[in-house]
Design a protein around this motif. Structure first.
Motif, PDB file in Angstrom:
ATOM      1  N   VAL A   1       0.851  -1.175   0.000  1.00 61.18           N
ATOM      2  CA  VAL A   1       0.000   0.000   0.000  1.00 61.18           C
ATOM      3  C   VAL A   1       0.888   1.227   0.000  1.00 61.18           C
ATOM      4  CG1 VAL A   1      -1.773   1.292   1.220  1.00 61.18           C
ATOM      5  CG2 VAL A   1      -1.816  -1.207   1.254  1.00 61.18           C
ATOM      6  N   SER A   2       0.639   2.142  -0.932  1.00 61.12           N
ATOM      7  CA  SER A   2       1.464   3.332  -1.029  1.00 61.12           C
ATOM      8  C   SER A   2       1.280   4.212   0.197  1.00 61.12           C
ATOM      9  CB  SER A   2       1.089   4.114  -2.300  1.00 61.12           C
ATOM     10  OG  SER A   2       1.880   5.263  -2.436  1.00 61.12           O
ATOM     11  N   GLY A   3       2.374   4.831   0.635  1.00 61.21           N
ATOM     12  CA  GLY A   3       2.312   5.726   1.778  1.00 61.21           C
ATOM     13  C   GLY A   3       1.800   7.098   1.375  1.00 61.21           C
ATOM     14  N   PRO A   4       1.821   8.057   2.298  1.00 59.49           N
ATOM     15  CA  PRO A   4       1.341   9.407   1.988  1.00 59.49           C
ATOM     16  C   PRO A   4       2.218  10.075   0.945  1.00 59.49           C
ATOM     17  CG  PRO A   4       2.442   9.346   4.119  1.00 59.49           C
ATOM     18  CD  PRO A   4       2.304   7.923   3.685  1.00 59.49           C
TER      19      PRO A   4
ATOM     20  N   GLY B   1       1.962   9.496  -5.901  1.00 55.14           N
ATOM     21  CA  GLY B   1       1.216   8.551  -6.723  1.00 55.14           C
ATOM     22  C   GLY B   1       2.076   7.478  -7.351  1.00 55.14           C
ATOM     23  N   ASP B   2       2.996   6.895  -6.590  1.00 51.85           N
ATOM     24  CA  ASP B   2       3.885   5.816  -7.035  1.00 51.85           C
ATOM     25  C   ASP B   2       5.000   6.280  -7.967  1.00 51.85           C
ATOM     26  OD1 ASP B   2       2.540   3.891  -5.557  1.00 51.85           O
ATOM     27  OD2 ASP B   2       1.271   3.252  -7.235  1.00 51.85           O
ATOM     28  N   VAL B   3       5.142   7.582  -8.170  1.00 53.76           N
ATOM     29  CA  VAL B   3       6.260   8.117  -8.960  1.00 53.76           C
ATOM     30  C   VAL B   3       7.315   8.648  -7.996  1.00 53.76           C
ATOM     31  CG1 VAL B   3       6.993   9.792 -10.699  1.00 53.76           C
ATOM     32  CG2 VAL B   3       4.731   8.725 -10.868  1.00 53.76           C
ATOM     33  N   LEU B   4       8.534   8.131  -8.108  1.00 50.93           N
ATOM     34  CA  LEU B   4       9.641   8.558  -7.264  1.00 50.93           C
ATOM     35  C   LEU B   4      10.464   9.598  -8.017  1.00 50.93           C
ATOM     36  CD1 LEU B   4      10.871   5.100  -5.908  1.00 50.93           C
ATOM     37  CD2 LEU B   4       8.997   6.536  -5.096  1.00 50.93           C
ATOM     38  N   TYR B   5      10.701  10.730  -7.363  1.00 53.21           N
ATOM     39  CA  TYR B   5      11.414  11.847  -7.981  1.00 53.21           C
ATOM     40  C   TYR B   5      12.834  11.953  -7.414  1.00 53.21           C
ATOM     41  CZ  TYR B   5       6.839  13.281  -9.707  1.00 53.21           C
ATOM     42  OH  TYR B   5       5.622  13.310 -10.336  1.00 53.21           O
ATOM     43  N   GLY B   6      13.697  12.623  -8.172  1.00 54.98           N
ATOM     44  CA  GLY B   6      15.063  12.814  -7.712  1.00 54.98           C
ATOM     45  C   GLY B   6      15.902  11.554  -7.867  1.00 54.98           C
TER      46      GLY B   6
ATOM     47  N   LEU C   1       6.482  10.023 -18.922  1.00 60.32           N
ATOM     48  CA  LEU C   1       6.500  10.757 -17.654  1.00 60.32           C
ATOM     49  C   LEU C   1       5.132  11.339 -17.341  1.00 60.32           C
ATOM     50  CD1 LEU C   1       7.945  12.080 -15.247  1.00 60.32           C
ATOM     51  CD2 LEU C   1       8.654  13.919 -16.804  1.00 60.32           C
ATOM     52  N   LYS C   2       4.506  11.970 -18.314  1.00 58.98           N
ATOM     53  CA  LYS C   2       3.192  12.568 -18.093  1.00 58.98           C
ATOM     54  C   LYS C   2       2.143  11.501 -17.782  1.00 58.98           C
ATOM     55  CE  LYS C   2       3.669  16.912 -20.650  1.00 58.98           C
ATOM     56  NZ  LYS C   2       5.115  16.966 -20.396  1.00 58.98           N
ATOM     57  N   LEU C   3       2.239  10.357 -18.439  1.00 58.51           N
ATOM     58  CA  LEU C   3       1.268   9.283 -18.188  1.00 58.51           C
ATOM     59  C   LEU C   3       1.361   8.774 -16.755  1.00 58.51           C
ATOM     60  CD1 LEU C   3       1.506   7.221 -21.493  1.00 58.51           C
ATOM     61  CD2 LEU C   3      -0.515   8.429 -20.654  1.00 58.51           C
ATOM     62  N   VAL C   4       2.569   8.500 -16.277  1.00 58.87           N
ATOM     63  CA  VAL C   4       2.682   7.954 -14.917  1.00 58.87           C
ATOM     64  C   VAL C   4       2.316   9.000 -13.873  1.00 58.87           C
ATOM     65  CG1 VAL C   4       4.361   6.216 -15.615  1.00 58.87           C
ATOM     66  CG2 VAL C   4       5.180   8.399 -14.708  1.00 58.87           C
ATOM     67  N   GLN C   5       2.585  10.266 -14.174  1.00 56.20           N
ATOM     68  CA  GLN C   5       2.208  11.319 -13.238  1.00 56.20           C
ATOM     69  C   GLN C   5       0.694  11.466 -13.120  1.00 56.20           C
ATOM     70  OE1 GLN C   5       4.542  14.501 -15.050  1.00 56.20           O
ATOM     71  NE2 GLN C   5       5.877  14.566 -13.251  1.00 56.20           N
ATOM     72  N   SER C   6      -0.019  11.069 -14.158  1.00 53.26           N
ATOM     73  CA  SER C   6      -1.479  11.224 -14.163  1.00 53.26           C
ATOM     74  C   SER C   6      -2.221  10.009 -13.611  1.00 53.26           C
ATOM     75  CB  SER C   6      -1.974  11.499 -15.588  1.00 53.26           C
ATOM     76  OG  SER C   6      -1.815  10.354 -16.420  1.00 53.26           O
ATOM     77  N   LYS C   7      -1.511   8.892 -13.384  1.00 62.47           N
ATOM     78  CA  LYS C   7      -2.199   7.651 -13.039  1.00 62.47           C
ATOM     79  C   LYS C   7      -2.630   7.567 -11.577  1.00 62.47           C
ATOM     80  CE  LYS C   7      -0.956   3.732 -14.924  1.00 62.47           C
ATOM     81  NZ  LYS C   7      -2.033   3.531 -15.929  1.00 62.47           N
ATOM     82  N   GLY C   8      -1.858   8.119 -10.673  1.00 58.42           N
ATOM     83  CA  GLY C   8      -2.156   7.949  -9.258  1.00 58.42           C
ATOM     84  C   GLY C   8      -1.661   6.604  -8.766  1.00 58.42           C
TER      85      GLY C   8
END
Length: 213
Positions: free
Chosen positions: A24-27, A91-96, A132-139
């Motif tokens: 389960v994804s965290g905050p 939303g499951d996307v890791l940055y940096g 990148l845009k697709l994964v950012q929009s998925k949640g």
């Protein structure tokens, strides 16, 4: 070679290394935190499909993907369980995803019971930006839907249309590997599958090789 204890300390890592089932994804981090952490990698645009494979059965346990777009490099880890305090997640996307963060992400998935398969394919910058845009929009993905979430993203990209609608990690990896210009790399390590033992090994200063930057 890299000292994994140093990597853990530098990233402030909180590591849970199960597959996607039951995760389960965290905050979420804030958009400001993600923007501040954004990392632009100088290498060519690419997509890397990561597959976690059970060493005993050969079955797939988890799928995720790295996207190196001209604007920034991220990892999409749907229903994943490897998270770093100093690597923002929305939303499951890791940055940096710096070289250190990439190396530790890969290494965290490889241990005595599992290996990490990395399938790399160079892409046009526009394709990487689209991914990148697709994964950012998925949640955030629901538990056990990691492969389908990655498959759904890939299937919407030019040159990856045949990868849509796949539900299992190995089927996705096998289809991806048949695409043109795909290179293969496997990461194997001998860390204990016991999380407490793995942390003890990290604190003892165990070193590892975790692939390319």
């Amino acid at each position: 070679m890299m000292n994994r204890r140093a990597a853990m300390a530098g990233l402030g890592a909180s590591v849970l290394v199960a597959g996607c089932a039951g995760s389960v994804s965290g905050p979420d981090s804030t958009p400001e935190q993600a923007a501040a952490a954004a990392y632009r990698h100088p290498g060519e645009p690419e997509i890397i499909l990561y597959t976690m494979i059970n060493n005993r059965t050969g079955s797939g346990a988890h799928s995720s993907m790295l996207i190196n777009a001209p604007s920034q490099r991220v990892i999409y880890d749907p229903a994943g369980s490897v998270r770093f305090q100093n690597v923002p997640e929305i939303g499951d996307v890791l940055y940096g995803i710096t070289p250190q963060a990439k190396q530790f992400f890969e290494s965290a998935h490889a241990r005595s019971t599992y290996r990490m398969l990395a399938l790399r394919r160079p892409v046009d910058g526009a394709v990487a930006e689209r991914a990148l845009k697709l994964v950012q929009s998925k949640g955030a993905a629901a538990p056990a839907l990691c492969s389908n979430a990655v498959s759904d993203t890939l299937g919407q990209l030019p040159g990856f249309e045949s990868l849509g609608g796949i539900w299992t990690p190995m089927k996705l990896a096998n289809r991806f590997e048949k695409l043109p210009n795909v290179s293969r790399r496997e990461l194997r390590e001998n860390d204990s599958d016991d999380k407490d033992a793995a942390i003890a090994a990290l604190e003892a200063g165990k070193t590892t090789q975790a692939g390319q930057p």
